[in-house]
Scaffold this motif. Structure first.
Motif, mmCIF file in Angstrom:
data_model
loop_
_atom_site.group_PDB
_atom_site.id
_atom_site.type_symbol
_atom_site.label_atom_id
_atom_site.label_comp_id
_atom_site.label_asym_id
_atom_site.label_seq_id
_atom_site.Cartn_x
_atom_site.Cartn_y
_atom_site.Cartn_z
ATOM 1 N N ARG A 4 0.812 -1.236 0.000
ATOM 2 C CA ARG A 4 0.000 0.000 0.000
ATOM 3 C C ARG A 4 0.839 1.278 0.000
ATOM 4 O O ARG A 4 0.481 2.243 -0.642
ATOM 5 N N ASP A 5 1.948 1.280 0.720
ATOM 6 C CA ASP A 5 2.732 2.502 0.837
ATOM 7 C C ASP A 5 3.762 2.677 -0.279
ATOM 8 O O ASP A 5 4.380 3.713 -0.386
ATOM 9 N N GLU A 6 3.935 1.621 -1.071
ATOM 10 C CA GLU A 6 4.886 1.714 -2.171
ATOM 11 C C GLU A 6 4.340 2.609 -3.259
ATOM 12 O O GLU A 6 3.143 2.637 -3.516
ATOM 13 N N LEU A 7 5.224 3.338 -3.895
ATOM 14 C CA LEU A 7 4.786 4.197 -4.982
ATOM 15 C C LEU A 7 4.722 3.401 -6.272
ATOM 16 O O LEU A 7 5.617 2.614 -6.572
ATOM 17 N N THR A 8 3.647 3.577 -6.999
ATOM 18 C CA THR A 8 3.506 2.945 -8.308
ATOM 19 C C THR A 8 3.677 4.019 -9.366
ATOM 20 O O THR A 8 3.073 5.083 -9.269
ATOM 21 N N ARG A 9 4.527 3.728 -10.345
ATOM 22 C CA ARG A 9 4.734 4.702 -11.424
ATOM 23 C C ARG A 9 3.876 4.322 -12.616
ATOM 24 O O ARG A 9 3.728 3.143 -12.927
#
Ligand code: NI
Length: 147
Positions: A4-9
């Motif tokens: 959830r906290d990971e950034l998705t590009r």
């Protein structure tokens, strides 16, 4: 699947003119990069009133302007507010001039009930203006309605 906290590009395609306008706007608003501006736009879109479910727990304000000389209105508004004491967190009353009052109710509860509260206020004779403005609240506790 990403945490959830990971950034998705992800890539976004748009014509140069739109990009230029967007860059100009975000510079004026003080954003340092496009990502933060796009995140805010997405958040804003997600809390648009028509995106919220009526059963959702929300928090916000009801702003009211009314004529305190209107017969019976102040006590009527007080009665309505007491019947929604679970939803009304705080109130602020400002005497605008000799006859107009501005009230700000800070509200929290199920959207459907807050709509009812605002509606009950709005229909009273002597109320010039009543507007509910809310946003979603993360609610991990069990909530029951007061119907
Ligand atoms: Ni007043």
């Amino acid at each position: 699947m990403a945490e959830r906290d990971e950034l998705t590009r992800f890539g976004v395609s748009m014509n140069q003119e739109l990009v230029d306008q967007f860059d100009k706007m975000i510079t004026e608003q003080g954003y340092s990069n496009r990502s933060e501006a796009i995140r805010d736009l997405v958040r804003k879109a997600l809390i648009e009133p028509n995106r919220l479910q009526l059963t959702e727990v929300v928090a916000g304000t009801i702003v009211i302007v009314y004529d305190h000389h209107s017969v019976g209105l102040p006590s009527c508004l007080m009665d309505i507010q007491h019947s929604f004491h679970h939803e009304i967190v705080s109130t602020m009353h400002v005497h605008l001039n000799d006859h107009q009052c501005l009230e700000i109710l800070v509200v929290r509860g199920i959207l459907k009930e807050l709509n009812q509260l605002c509606q009950q206020i709005q229909v009273q004779k002597g109320v010039f203006y009543a507007e509910l403005s809310v946003t979603h609240v993360d609610e991990h506790e069990t909530v029951h309605s007061h119907e």
